[in-house]
Design a protein around this motif. Structure first.
Motif, PDB file in Angstrom:
ATOM      1  N   UNK A 194       0.814  -1.212   0.000  1.00 11.50           N
ATOM      2  CA  UNK A 194       0.000   0.000   0.000  1.00 11.50           C
ATOM      3  C   UNK A 194       0.853   1.270   0.000  1.00 11.50           C
ATOM      4  N   UNK A 195       2.060   1.192   0.591  1.00  8.81           N
ATOM      5  CA  UNK A 195       2.958   2.342   0.532  1.00  8.81           C
ATOM      6  C   UNK A 195       3.702   2.329  -0.797  1.00  8.81           C
ATOM      7  N   UNK A 196       4.179   1.134  -1.167  1.00  6.73           N
ATOM      8  CA  UNK A 196       5.000   1.002  -2.367  1.00  6.73           C
ATOM      9  C   UNK A 196       4.309   1.487  -3.625  1.00  6.73           C
ATOM     10  N   UNK A 197       3.000   1.257  -3.708  1.00  7.77           N
ATOM     11  CA  UNK A 197       2.273   1.653  -4.923  1.00  7.77           C
ATOM     12  C   UNK A 197       2.352   3.165  -5.161  1.00  7.77           C
ATOM     13  N   UNK A 198       2.375   3.963  -4.100  1.00  8.06           N
ATOM     14  CA  UNK A 198       2.398   5.423  -4.302  1.00  8.06           C
ATOM     15  C   UNK A 198       3.783   5.921  -4.706  1.00  8.06           C
ATOM     16  N   UNK A 199       4.826   5.154  -4.333  1.00 15.48           N
ATOM     17  CA  UNK A 199       6.179   5.640  -4.589  1.00 15.48           C
ATOM     18  C   UNK A 199       6.562   5.513  -6.056  1.00 15.48           C
ATOM     19  N   UNK A 200       5.652   4.945  -6.858  1.00 14.22           N
ATOM     20  CA  UNK A 200       5.981   4.764  -8.268  1.00 14.22           C
ATOM     21  C   UNK A 200       6.010   6.089  -9.002  1.00 14.22           C
ATOM     22  N   UNK A 201       5.384   7.083  -8.434  1.00  9.33           N
ATOM     23  CA  UNK A 201       5.446   8.369  -9.112  1.00  9.33           C
ATOM     24  C   UNK A 201       5.673   9.469  -8.089  1.00  9.33           C
ATOM     25  N   UNK A 202       6.150  10.587  -8.553  1.00  2.54           N
ATOM     26  CA  UNK A 202       6.476  11.664  -7.626  1.00  2.54           C
ATOM     27  C   UNK A 202       5.255  12.490  -7.288  1.00  2.54           C
ATOM     28  N   UNK A 203       4.981  12.618  -5.990  1.00  4.67           N
ATOM     29  CA  UNK A 203       3.863  13.438  -5.547  1.00  4.67           C
ATOM     30  C   UNK A 203       4.411  14.764  -5.035  1.00  4.67           C
ATOM     31  N   UNK A 204       3.573  15.759  -5.061  1.00  2.87           N
ATOM     32  CA  UNK A 204       3.969  17.041  -4.461  1.00  2.87           C
ATOM     33  C   UNK A 204       4.118  16.853  -2.957  1.00  2.87           C
ATOM     34  N   UNK A 205       3.280  15.961  -2.426  1.00  2.00           N
ATOM     35  CA  UNK A 205       3.382  15.637  -1.003  1.00  2.00           C
ATOM     36  C   UNK A 205       2.798  14.251  -0.750  1.00  2.00           C
ATOM     37  N   UNK A 206       3.589  13.432  -0.061  1.00  2.00           N
ATOM     38  CA  UNK A 206       3.112  12.113   0.361  1.00  2.00           C
ATOM     39  C   UNK A 206       3.032  12.119   1.884  1.00  2.00           C
ATOM     40  N   UNK A 207       1.846  11.803   2.410  1.00  2.00           N
ATOM     41  CA  UNK A 207       1.651  11.807   3.857  1.00  2.00           C
ATOM     42  C   UNK A 207       1.373  10.390   4.314  1.00  2.00           C
ATOM     43  N   UNK A 208       2.083   9.937   5.345  1.00  2.00           N
ATOM     44  CA  UNK A 208       1.835   8.601   5.880  1.00  2.00           C
ATOM     45  C   UNK A 208       1.426   8.733   7.339  1.00  2.00           C
ATOM     46  N   UNK A 209       0.224   8.317   7.653  1.00  2.00           N
ATOM     47  CA  UNK A 209      -0.275   8.420   9.028  1.00  2.00           C
ATOM     48  C   UNK A 209      -0.124   7.068   9.709  1.00  2.00           C
ATOM     49  N   UNK A 210       0.686   7.023  10.723  1.00  2.00           N
ATOM     50  CA  UNK A 210       0.986   5.786  11.464  1.00  2.00           C
ATOM     51  C   UNK A 210       1.328   4.629  10.514  1.00  2.00           C
ATOM     52  N   UNK A 211       2.336   4.818   9.662  1.00  2.00           N
ATOM     53  CA  UNK A 211       2.612   3.772   8.670  1.00  2.00           C
ATOM     54  C   UNK A 211       3.169   2.494   9.267  1.00  2.00           C
ATOM     55  N   UNK A 212       3.671   2.574  10.507  1.00  2.00           N
ATOM     56  CA  UNK A 212       4.344   1.392  11.066  1.00  2.00           C
ATOM     57  C   UNK A 212       3.492   0.675  12.094  1.00  2.00           C
TER      58      UNK A 212
END
Lengths: 517, 338
Positions: free
Chosen positions: A419-437
């Protein structure tokens, strides 16, 4: 810090109202409580603190008869009790107001009916219940408790604090010897919480013993005579008045191994600028600058307003106040879709509830928010989707049978990697992760951290966690939130366990220093 | 859990059979049934009879495909029968009373169906009334409105309104929908096939179809992934109402009249076809192909049984058996959920 003076076994002569002796509780292979011993003396208010998963709720449940302990003794007024059902605890004079207010009241019933719920539900009442009798009885209860509630209103017409007042009043009307309040302010606004505190102080004057569970240092400081800190299913410290909030915060956080595994990067130009945002309508305005080439960490105890702030930036909820801009251009997301179009995306806190589609395969999960990248004139390019999913599985070492597997087949850590990896495929202006761990193993955490470090070379990232260790591990710059305000800002490498404990322990008025090196 | 998934699938014979029945059971039964009827009843296997069966299935299939779309977003449209009745009356009255052309009548009928979709969307998406309750109330509203509109009487050529005999009649174009054919395939079968292809493409191959299923699977996660949930739910109810109106006109063209409340029985038939469809190919969710099979299955079964002089009054029972069997397949043989 170790267990305080109360390790001696409680004898019948002990003055304690409740004594826990070596309480353990296991759920399958999980040991939720590992030998908890402490006492609550008559008439005092004890604060029970601890991080998420420390065992607070489990401990309360053993005392209120919901989960009998696996081993150990609960001694009430010198007599060993074996609570099998909630009614046993109630008969022993223990009343519990649970965290979720609306579990304690019945919607569709009037305030009077809710006050007398137990009477109505038990065989004490006659077969026919007359509305007038109920209101009369409720008025008696109300007079006895010196309350002023709108008895004939429907419970759902009351504000949250009103509903809570009813739930508490019902428990008090049973003349309990011990009142357990489980995070009573978690769903209340500040003003509503103030009303609750006044009520609690009134109960204290009447000599009711209270066990007060909270995440908020200032609440505990104000109301409690003593505080007990639970960590990993054990009592790690007991604190007497005057309460030392720094010591309490340090005890909650535990032995932090605060060593960032990397050099703190200075960050390049500002990409997103947030000015005058508010986590809650009545909280102070905060401003944040988010830079390219760094990971910004956001930490603070639960309820500090972290998620509320981030959700406004990501379009999950409307902006309460202030302005946002991306690369100098005004940005005010209407909804998530709008935010994503403008390049802002979030990995929400609750994985199963907010990110997963039951019984759907991994490949559909990996492209769900990226339909534009994986479709041509509206038609999904399934082969490309599957190939992309295979890439994510390989790059992020997702342990999965393949892209066609359903997401429930994966462990929590592997779900999160996808679910995190899928977003990293492209550059976002901002990526926010809430309690990712949250709820993932160390391996997955390390992998996601390093992937985020690499990705953040080029694009801005915010990582939010109530566990400061996680923030320091991955972030370059850390913001600390206390009571909906950002009270401290520093390079994460400079942060120590002591400073963190001190900051989180003190209220927000105590200091507002934002020292960026 | 994650590691067990990695192990080579080493299934016992029983497990494999279960899997086969779960995926192909219903199709296998349908195939066997057709073979049996063909062997025992020479007429069953003829092209003409096949067209009878498909024609019988066509209206249920079109309404059922609409229900399928509303079910993909986690909704449920109880008003499809009423939407059918309303568009039948609207189209019939346009031709008989208003003396409009067939094309205009069809457009008016479709607008009536879409209007029902709009009503449902307002009740469900904006007023936040639960789907079942909202569409139940629009069922009554629309049925009542239809009856009041035509004064409780059927709309047919030469009907009398206020003592005057109407002059209009069903136009040839409109009649063609019911009785025409394309290379000896009945027009209604062609229409149903077209609708089936369009819905299949929409649901299975487009990004919008993906969004429909996402909204139904987990609306919170769909919203978090940037899907505008409200829009898709509105679209689903519009499609459901629109397809109901097409089915309505197929029905009106077959009888060349607009009878009151003729759409009612199609609600349950269509829902049942969509539910039977859950068991087709182990989909375990609403799907276009399954709904088509569900509709054809019932039509073929009843057609074949009629040849054995099976009493018409036992049809409901047969349909009930089919539905229970299909649901048992999806719910007891489906992959066990943790």
């Amino acid at each position: 810090m170790t267990v305080g003076a109360n390790t001696a076994p409680a004898s019948p002569a002990s003055s304690a109202f409740v004594a826990f002796e070596e309480i353990t509780k296991t759920f399958g292979a999980t040991r939720a409580l590992r030998g908890v011993s402490f006492e609550i003396r008559p008439g005092e208010t004890v604060g029970l603190l601890g991080a998420n998963g420390a065992g607070k709720s489990t401990l309360i449940k053993t005392l209120s008869g919901i989960h009998p302990p696996t081993s150990g003794r609960i001694i009430i007024e010198g007599e060993e009790k074996d609570f099998r059902f909630p009614v046993d605890a109630r008969n022993a004079g223990i009343a519990t107001v649970h965290q979720n207010i609306d579990d304690g009241v019945v919607f569709g019933m009037t305030v009077a009916e809710n006050l007398l719920l137990d009477e109505i539900a038990t065989s004490q009442s006659s077969f026919f219940i007359r509305n007038r009798t109920i209101v009369e009885r409720a008025r008696e209860v109300q007079e006895k408790l010196d309350l002023d509630l709108p008895l004939n209103s429907l419970i759902q017409d009351l504000p949250a604090s009103g509903r809570q007042e009813v739930a508490i009043a019902r428990e008090i009307s049973k003349n309990p010897k011990l009142l357990i309040l489980d995070e009573p302010t978690s769903t209340l606004s500040k003003r509503e919480a103030e009303k609750l505190f006044l009520a609690v102080e009134e109960f204290q004057r009447r000599g009711i013993t209270i066990l007060f569970i909270s995440h908020s240092m200032s609440e505990v400081e104000r109301l409690c005579d003593r505080a007990v800190v639970l960590r990993d299913g054990m009592i790690v410290s007991e604190h007497e008045k005057p309460l030392d909030s720094t010591a309490i915060a340090g005890s909650i956080l535990g032995e932090l191994v605060l060593a960032s595994k990397h050099e703190a990067r200075p960050g390049k130009e500002v990409v997103i600028e947030a000015k005058g945002l508010r986590a809650f309508p009545e909280s102070p305005p905060v401003s944040v600058e988010i830079r390219r080439g760094e990971i910004l960490g956001l930490t603070g105890l639960i309820g500090a307003g972290k998620t509320e702030l981030l959700e406004q930036i990501c379009g999950h909820r409307p902006l309460l106040s202030g302005t946002l801009s991306i690369e100098g251009e005004e940005y005010n997301p209407k909804d998530v879709s709008d935010a994503m179009k403008k390049g802002v995306v979030m990995v929400p806190e609750q994985r199963a509830l907010q990110s997963m589609f039951p019984n759907e395969p991994l490949w559909k999960h990996s492209t769900i928010g990226l339909a534009e990248d994986f479709s041509r004139s509206g038609f999904m390019l399934r082969r490309r989707e599957i190939a992309f999913t295979e890439d994510v599985i390989r790059d992020f070492q997702v342990k999965a049978p393949g892209p066609l597997a359903e997401i429930e087949e994966l462990s929590g850590g592997n779900q999160q990697k996808l679910l995190v990896g899928r977003w990293l495929s492209r550059g976002w202006k901002l990526l926010v992760l809430d309690e990712p761990f949250r709820g993932i193993d160390i391996g997955a955490r390390g992998l996601i951290s390093s992937a985020l470090r690499q990705y953040s070379e080029k694009y801005p990232v915010i990582v939010c966690s109530s566990d400061p260790e996680e923030v320091i591990e991955v972030a370059d710059r850390a913001l600390i939130m206390v009571e909906a305000d950002i009270v401290h800002e520093d390079n994460s490498a400079n942060l120590t366990a002591e400073t963190l404990a001190q900051i989180m322990g003190q209220g927000r008025e105590a200091q507002t220093t934002r020292n960026v090196a | 859990m994650g590691t067990t998934a990695l192990k080579a699938p080493k299934r016992s014979g029983i497990e494999a059979t279960k899997q086969f029945v779960y995926r192909y059971g219903l199709l296998a039964v349908l195939g066997l049934m057709i073979v049996y009827f063909t062997v025992t009843q020479p007429f069953f296997g003829t092209f003409i009879n096949a067209m009878f069966i498909l024609q019988a299935a066509s209206i249920v299939a079109v309404v059922g495909l609409g229900c399928t779309v509303s079910m993909t977003v986690g909704g449920f449209d109880l008003s499809v029968g009423a939407a059918m009745s309303l568009s039948i009356m609207a189209a019939a009255a346009a031709m008989v009373v208003g003396e409009f052309s067939g094309t205009v009548a069809i457009l008016i009928g479709m607008c009536a169906g879409l209007a029902v979709g709009v009503l449902n969307s307002i009740l469900i998406v904006y007023a936040r009334i639960p789907d079942l309750v909202a569409t139940l109330s629009s069922l009554f509203l629309i049925n009542g409105l239809t009856l009041m509109g035509v004064g409780g009487q059927s709309v047919a050529k030469g009907m009398v309104i206020n003592g005057e005999r109407t002059q209009g009649e069903f136009t040839p174009l409109f009649k063609w929908i019911g009785s025409g054919d394309v290379f000896s395939v009945p027009a209604s079968v062609v229409i149903a096939a077209t609708v089936f292809i369009l819905v299949t493409v929409l649901l299975n191959f487009t990004r919008w179809g993906r969004a429909f299923y996402a909204v139904g699977g987990n609306p919170v996660a769909a919203a978090a992934a940037g899907i505008r949930v409200a829009r898709y739910r509105i679209a689903a109810y519009l499609i459901s109402g629109g397809l109901a109106s097409i089915a309505g006109m197929m029905l009106a063209a077959r009888s060349n009249r607009g009878d009151v409340n003729v759409g009612d029985p199609f609600l349950l038939q269509a829902v049942s076809a969509a539910l039977v469809g859950y068991a087709v190919l182990g989909a375990n969710k609403p799907n276009a192909f399954g709904t088509l099979i569900g509709a054809v299955f019932v039509a073929a079964l009843i057609n074949g049984l009629t040849m054995f002089n099976f009493p018409y009054y036992a049809q409901s029972f047969v349909q009930g058996v089919l539905l229970v069997v299909a649901l048992l397949m999806s719910y007891t043989l489906g992959p066990s959920r943790r």
